[in-house]
Scaffold this active site. Structure first.
Site, PDB file in Angstrom:
ATOM      1  N   LYS A   1       0.874  -1.182   0.000  1.00  0.00           N
ATOM      2  CA  LYS A   1       0.000   0.000   0.000  1.00  0.00           C
ATOM      3  C   LYS A   1       0.907   1.227   0.000  1.00  0.00           C
ATOM      4  CE  LYS A   1      -4.265   1.590   2.264  1.00  0.00           C
ATOM      5  NZ  LYS A   1      -5.182   1.356   1.126  1.00  0.00           N
ATOM      6  N   ALA A   2       1.462   1.508  -1.167  1.00  0.00           N
ATOM      7  CA  ALA A   2       2.463   2.566  -1.323  1.00  0.00           C
ATOM      8  C   ALA A   2       1.813   3.849  -1.835  1.00  0.00           C
ATOM      9  CB  ALA A   2       3.564   2.120  -2.285  1.00  0.00           C
TER      10      ALA A   2
END
Length: 310
Positions: free
Chosen positions: A166-167
């Site tokens: 989850k960048a």
């Protein structure tokens, strides 16, 4: 030549005011007094990771839903893209409850962010910080069924990025898809993968129903959502069959009903896809049944949930 000085001020004050507190690197600070360095890698390159977590008011007090799972994923996301993570998951949960108490929040959305120090190179960060903030926020996509379009944008190829992380930078793709959908009169977008199979929404996972069975895109080209995993757990307890796989858009277009799920969106019914309405009324769908069970679960309504699972 006259030098001009500019002060950065928030354009939207719905997220915080002069009384709100956030957590930064071991300290609780006033949100409107915290500053950041404009030369950070996270700001310039999207090199950071974050989470979305919800707290709910329950009969047993404020409860953060699956806090450990979210912070474990924050840690995993950091590791996947090479960002050092030297924070203790249990301690992060503890300080998050403190943060909620300091802000007098019982029903809130929580945003942890791991961000990087000033560094204009494309190497690993020199230093890493963690910030946790919270605000009162309703369901991200509202509480009514939504109209969805299949986006002209696709999800990034899993060999181009670590799609399961989850960048921060990954969400440019999400912003483009949602903006396109809204500009065309839809509520939200649905993205395909690079091979043309159903993937996910810009910030939520997809499920759809056909002949009393649920289908959902398999892992590999999508974010492994914690709400998605919760829905799968509920389906097992409710005796609902679920198939995970690769599905073309035509499979969805001929479905009986569909829904998105995610921490921010919770469980939200989809009314139509590309302006084609689903035939099953939401109240009679499997999605509605799961929506009710999910709400009972997060609100810790054990008796109501147990009644549903019988």
């Amino acid at each position: 030549m006259e030098t001009k000085h500019f002060t950065l001020t928030p354009t939207n004050t719905n997220y915080y005011n002069e009384n709100h507190i956030l957590y930064l690197n071991g300290s609780f600070l006033k949100a409107n007094e915290v500053v950041t360095d404009l030369y950070g890698q996270t700001l310039h390159y999207g090199y950071g990771v974050f989470e979305g977590i919800r707290a709910y008011p329950t009969e047993n007090g404020t409860k953060i839903f699956k806090s450990k799972e979210h912070y474990e994923r924050l840690k995993k996301s950091s590791e996947l893209i090479g960002i050092p993570f030297d924070f203790d998951v249990e301690e992060l949960t503890k300080v998050t409850y403190e943060l909620l108490e300091k802000n007098n929040f019982t029903d809130a959305y929580i945003r942890p962010l791991v961000f990087c120090s000033p560094n204009m190179s494309l190497n690993k960060p020199n230093q890493v910080s963690i910030m946790i903030c919270a605000w009162e926020w309703g369901a991200y996509l509202g509480d009514k069924q939504i109209d969805v379009m299949i986006s002209s944008y696709c999800r990034p190829h899993p060999k181009s990025i670590r799609i399961e992380a989850k960048a921060c930078g990954h969400y440019v793709n999400s912003i483009l898809a949602t903006t396109e959908a809204k500009s065309k009169g839809f509520d939200e977008a649905l993205l395909l993968d690079t091979d043309g199979f159903l993937a996910e929404g810009p910030g939520a996972n997809l499920f759809f129903e056909k002949d009393g069975k649920l289908y959902t895109p398999q892992l590999g080209n999508i974010l492994p959502g914690i709400t998605r995993a919760t829905v799968l757990e509920l389906c097992e307890k409710l005796g609902i069959e679920v198939e995970q796989g690769l599905f073309l858009p035509e499979k969805l277009e001929n479905a009986d009903s569909a829904f998105f799920c995610g921490t921010a969106a919770e469980v939200i019914g989809i009314k139509s896809i590309n302006k084609k309405d689903f035939p099953t009324q939401w109240e009679n769908s499997l999605g509605r049944k799961i929506q009710e069970a999910y709400k009972n679960l997060v609100l810790d309504k054990k008796e109501q949930l147990a009644s549903q699972l019988q």
